[in-house]
Design an enzyme around this catalytic site. Structure first.
Site, PDB file in Angstrom:
ATOM      1  N   ASP A 115      75.736  11.946  12.734  1.00 10.36           N
ATOM      2  CA  ASP A 115      76.894  11.860  12.148  1.00 10.36           C
ATOM      3  C   ASP A 115      77.727  12.545  13.065  1.00 10.36           C
ATOM      4  O   ASP A 115      78.411  12.360  14.044  1.00 10.36           O
ATOM      5  CB  ASP A 115      76.650  12.958  10.964  1.00 10.36           C
ATOM      6  CG  ASP A 115      77.817  13.050   9.900  1.00 10.36           C
ATOM      7  OD1 ASP A 115      78.218  12.119   9.134  1.00 10.36           O
ATOM      8  OD2 ASP A 115      78.362  14.030   9.855  1.00 10.36           O
ATOM      9  N   HIS A 297      71.974   6.948   5.425  1.00 13.66           N
ATOM     10  CA  HIS A 297      72.827   7.922   6.450  1.00 13.66           C
ATOM     11  C   HIS A 297      72.075   9.050   7.152  1.00 13.66           C
ATOM     12  O   HIS A 297      72.174   9.188   8.346  1.00 13.66           O
ATOM     13  CB  HIS A 297      74.063   8.590   5.674  1.00 13.66           C
ATOM     14  CG  HIS A 297      74.852   9.227   6.859  1.00 13.66           C
ATOM     15  ND1 HIS A 297      75.519   8.599   7.801  1.00 13.66           N
ATOM     16  CD2 HIS A 297      74.988  10.459   6.640  1.00 13.66           C
ATOM     17  CE1 HIS A 297      76.324   9.467   8.275  1.00 13.66           C
ATOM     18  NE2 HIS A 297      76.226  10.714   8.092  1.00 13.66           N
TER      19      HIS A 297
END
Length: 328
Positions: A115, A297
């Site tokens: 991320d 994610h």
């Protein structure tokens, strides 16, 4: 929080932290495998995360012969949270990692980012290419510097409710809501197998903070989630959000930087992630190998074994045991 992390959590032993002075701040650093001092590997978390997000990878990397260094980056955990927004720009964030290498006496290291941590690693390779040996990035592909500053471009394309834009245009609003709804926000955010639905009106992060019922399934146990909740109760969310508030500043700082990353790179995507895959990644990262895992994610937490095996296999294939790098 420290006691909780020192206990075996789902058979995972997490190291204790040390406060280290680097780059005019202090970083909370979790370290394992000191005996492997000639093979450093640095794990960089994202937003809104914590070094604990790498709990499943640390011991396996140590077994594979690595000195594993996992900082809570500035704005997170017990690490320093400067008050000035500009102190979270990409030069400061990458400078922290360079100073961390200097602290340990390393010329370079393998860097793994997820991320926002991936974004920092991409830019570390641009700004300090000699300090990066190899790259493994999860979820966030290389972000090409376009003709317009990032927030200006996002506002035109996605509108004012996009959370990147909202963080910048309404400074302090989301911070207060996330701080007030800390546990609810994190519990609603860290989910997997979330059903595909049309996005609700409003700002995504604020919606998650206020949502009464989470969707999908939890990524982590209540004990694990408590570590994140406790960390953000202490630090608040402003430090992490300030990373977003420097995107346009970063755009200007990178104006004269060569955009090509030549390091050996592994890019790991989650097939169910909302972040789209890059269509031109190899144009900017020519030595990249791409792998996709069936998850969302939070790749290293959703698919811990598969993520670790993928990383170790790739590192082994790239013969890290020979010419890894030397200590300064």
């Amino acid at each position: 929080m420290t006691n909780a992390m020192n206990k075996k959590n789902n058979s995972i032993e997490f190291p204790s932290s040390t406060m280290i002075s680097v780059n005019d701040i202090e970083l909370e650093v979790f370290e394992a495998g000191k005996q492997n001092k000639d093979k450093p590997i640095v794990l960089c978390h994202g937003f809104p995360e914590h070094a604990f997000s790498w709990r499943f990878q640390i011991s396996e990397l140590v077994k594979a012969g690595y000195h594993v260094i996992v900082p809570n980056q500035r704005g997170y955990g017990k690490s320093s949270c400067p008050t000035e927004v500009k102190e979270y720009d990409i030069k400061h964030l990458t400078g922290d990692l360079v100073s961390l290498l200097d602290y340990y006496g390393y010329k370079d290291a393998i860097f793994i980012g997820h991320d926002w941590g991936a974004n920092v690693v991409w830019n570390l390779a641009l700004l300090h290419p000699e300090r990066v040996r190899k790259i493994v990035n999860l979820a966030l592909p290389y972000q090409v510097r376009g003709k317009k500053p990032w927030i200006e471009w996002m506002e035109e394309i996605f509108g004012e409710d996009n959370y990147f834009v909202h963080f910048n245009r309404q400074q302090g609003v989301a911070d207060a809501i996330l701080d007030k709804n800390n546990s609810n926000f994190l519990r609603n955010l860290f989910r997997k197998n979330v059903p595909l639905t049309s996005p609700e009106p409003g700002m995504l992060m604020i919606n998650l903070a206020k949502a009464e019922k989470p969707l999908g399934e939890p990524i982590m146990s209540e004990d694990e989630l408590a570590i994140f909740i406790s960390a953000f109760e202490a630090s608040g969310f402003t430090g992490g959000i300030n990373w977003y508030r420097n995107l346009d500043r970063n755009w200007h700082l990178l104006a004269d930087v060569n955009p090509i990353i030549k390091h050996p790179t592994l890019m790991i995507y989650g097939e169910q992630d909302m972040i789209p895959k890059s269509k031109n990644l190899r144009d900017f990262v020519p030595n990249v190998e791409v792998v996709s895992l069936d998850c969302g994610h939070c790749i290293q937490q959703e698919k811990p074994k598969e993520t670790t095996q993928t990383i170790l296999k790739w590192l082994e294939q790239h013969d890290v045991k020979k010419g890894y790098g030397t200590q300064t």
